[in-house]
Motif scaffolding. Structure first.
Motif, PDB file in Angstrom:
ATOM      1  N   GLU A  98       0.828  -1.207   0.000  1.00 37.65           N
ATOM      2  CA  GLU A  98       0.000   0.000   0.000  1.00 37.65           C
ATOM      3  C   GLU A  98       0.861   1.256   0.000  1.00 37.65           C
ATOM      4  O   GLU A  98       0.533   2.244  -0.677  1.00 37.65           O
ATOM      5  N   LEU A  99       1.959   1.230   0.755  1.00 40.71           N
ATOM      6  CA  LEU A  99       2.856   2.379   0.778  1.00 40.71           C
ATOM      7  C   LEU A  99       3.511   2.596  -0.587  1.00 40.71           C
ATOM      8  O   LEU A  99       3.650   3.726  -1.057  1.00 40.71           O
ATOM      9  N   GLN A 139       1.462   6.717  -6.791  1.00 42.27           N
ATOM     10  CA  GLN A 139       0.388   7.636  -7.137  1.00 42.27           C
ATOM     11  C   GLN A 139       0.822   9.088  -6.981  1.00 42.27           C
ATOM     12  O   GLN A 139       0.368   9.969  -7.719  1.00 42.27           O
ATOM     13  N   LEU A 140       1.694   9.339  -6.021  1.00 47.51           N
ATOM     14  CA  LEU A 140       2.175  10.700  -5.800  1.00 47.51           C
ATOM     15  C   LEU A 140       3.121  11.168  -6.902  1.00 47.51           C
ATOM     16  O   LEU A 140       3.225  12.365  -7.159  1.00 47.51           O
ATOM     17  N   LEU A 151       5.919   9.666 -15.272  1.00 49.30           N
ATOM     18  CA  LEU A 151       6.058  10.532 -14.118  1.00 49.30           C
ATOM     19  C   LEU A 151       5.094  11.703 -14.238  1.00 49.30           C
ATOM     20  O   LEU A 151       4.727  12.110 -15.351  1.00 49.30           O
ATOM     21  N   ASN A 152       4.691  12.260 -13.105  1.00 49.21           N
ATOM     22  CA  ASN A 152       3.964  13.521 -13.130  1.00 49.21           C
ATOM     23  C   ASN A 152       4.930  14.642 -12.739  1.00 49.21           C
ATOM     24  O   ASN A 152       6.141  14.428 -12.675  1.00 49.21           O
ATOM     25  N   ARG A 153       4.401  15.809 -12.460  1.00 49.40           N
ATOM     26  CA  ARG A 153       5.265  16.945 -12.123  1.00 49.40           C
ATOM     27  C   ARG A 153       6.098  16.661 -10.871  1.00 49.40           C
ATOM     28  O   ARG A 153       7.296  16.959 -10.822  1.00 49.40           O
ATOM     29  N   THR A 154       5.455  16.061  -9.873  1.00 48.73           N
ATOM     30  CA  THR A 154       6.176  15.730  -8.642  1.00 48.73           C
ATOM     31  C   THR A 154       7.286  14.728  -8.918  1.00 48.73           C
ATOM     32  O   THR A 154       8.396  14.843  -8.385  1.00 48.73           O
ATOM     33  N   GLY A 155       6.991  13.739  -9.748  1.00 46.20           N
ATOM     34  CA  GLY A 155       8.003  12.749 -10.089  1.00 46.20           C
ATOM     35  C   GLY A 155       9.168  13.350 -10.842  1.00 46.20           C
ATOM     36  O   GLY A 155      10.329  12.977 -10.625  1.00 46.20           O
ATOM     37  N   LEU A 156       8.866  14.303 -11.739  1.00 46.29           N
ATOM     38  CA  LEU A 156       9.938  14.958 -12.495  1.00 46.29           C
ATOM     39  C   LEU A 156      10.814  15.791 -11.564  1.00 46.29           C
ATOM     40  O   LEU A 156      12.040  15.821 -11.717  1.00 46.29           O
TER      41      LEU A 156
END
Length: 239
Positions: free
Chosen positions: A40-41, A47-48, A57-62
């Protein structure tokens, strides 16, 4: 006396063994729970940092990728590419949003594979906008940009309400070279954003390298504020 000590030692040993066995059995009992929590973690962390539609990736991942590069050692030059699909809205309007999502997913797969060949990462920032971070190596920037432009322009097979069809979209690419320790959004992406708008202004389906002194085109040549523009304005940075 000896018997008493033996009894005490035996009793103590039994207690220790009992505690060990009990701990072991307890540990075995909670293993499934620990595995579930770890899963789950991991899912929550993904998801983050990842876009749910494309898996990129999204913006946070980038940001996380850039932070890792910046902290990995001595400053190094990086290539930042901002990619904006041309006339993507027409696909949504003509074939439906589901078809548009299909196009975005296939485009994302191409971009992800291509970025990986250069040792880089790519993210979906919002809507039909993507960004890539690549190390500066022996590959020429123009060659890299040509390959990205060509990959995006290849026909895409999508499912529509009227059956399978083939569409072709192009993209406007803005390219900037920045130091790995410079801020990602307010420097590297901002420079690439300026170059991307110049590519848009000249008809799209092209890439433009950001050069010193290059400024943002007049707003009449822009499509209007995007989510990223609004976020940057709210932080008080230049648009």
């Amino acid at each position: 006396m000896f018997t008493t000590l033996l009894v005490i030692a035996t009793t103590a040993l039994a207690a220790v063994l009992g505690a060990v066995v009990g701990f072991g059995l307890g540990h075995l009992a909670v293993r499934p729970t620990l595995r579930r929590l770890r899963t789950e973690l991991a899912d929550a962390a993904r998801q983050l940092t990842h876009d749910p539609l494309t898996g990129l990736l999204n913006r946070t991942g980038l940001r996380a990728v850039h932070t890792t590069i910046a902290a990995s050692g001595d400053p190094q030059p990086i290539i930042v590419i901002l990619i904006d699909l041309d006339h993507f809205k027409q696909v949504n309007d003509t074939y439906s949003h589901d078809a548009g999502d299909d196009l975005l997913t296939q485009t994302a797969d191409r971009l992800g594979r291509l970025a990986a060949t250069y040792g880089g990462s790519v993210a979906r920032l919002s809507g039909d906008e993507f960004a890539a971070i690549l190390p500066v190596r022996h590959h020429g920037i123009t060659d890299i940009a040509d390959r990205f432009t060509t990959a995006i322009a290849e026909p895409v097979h999508i499912d529509t309400d009227h059956g399978p069809t083939t569409v072709t979209v192009t993209a406007s690419l803005g390219i900037a070279v920045a130091d790995s320790t410079e801020p990602l959004e307010d420097v590297a992406l901002h420079r690439a954003d300026i170059a991307m708008y110049h590519a848009k202004r000249h008809g799209g389906d092209r890439h433009v390298l950001q050069l010193p002194g290059m400024t943002m085109p007049d707003r009449e040549h822009r499509r209007g504020p995007r989510l990223r523009d609004l976020h940057r304005d709210q932080r008080g940075s230049a648009a």
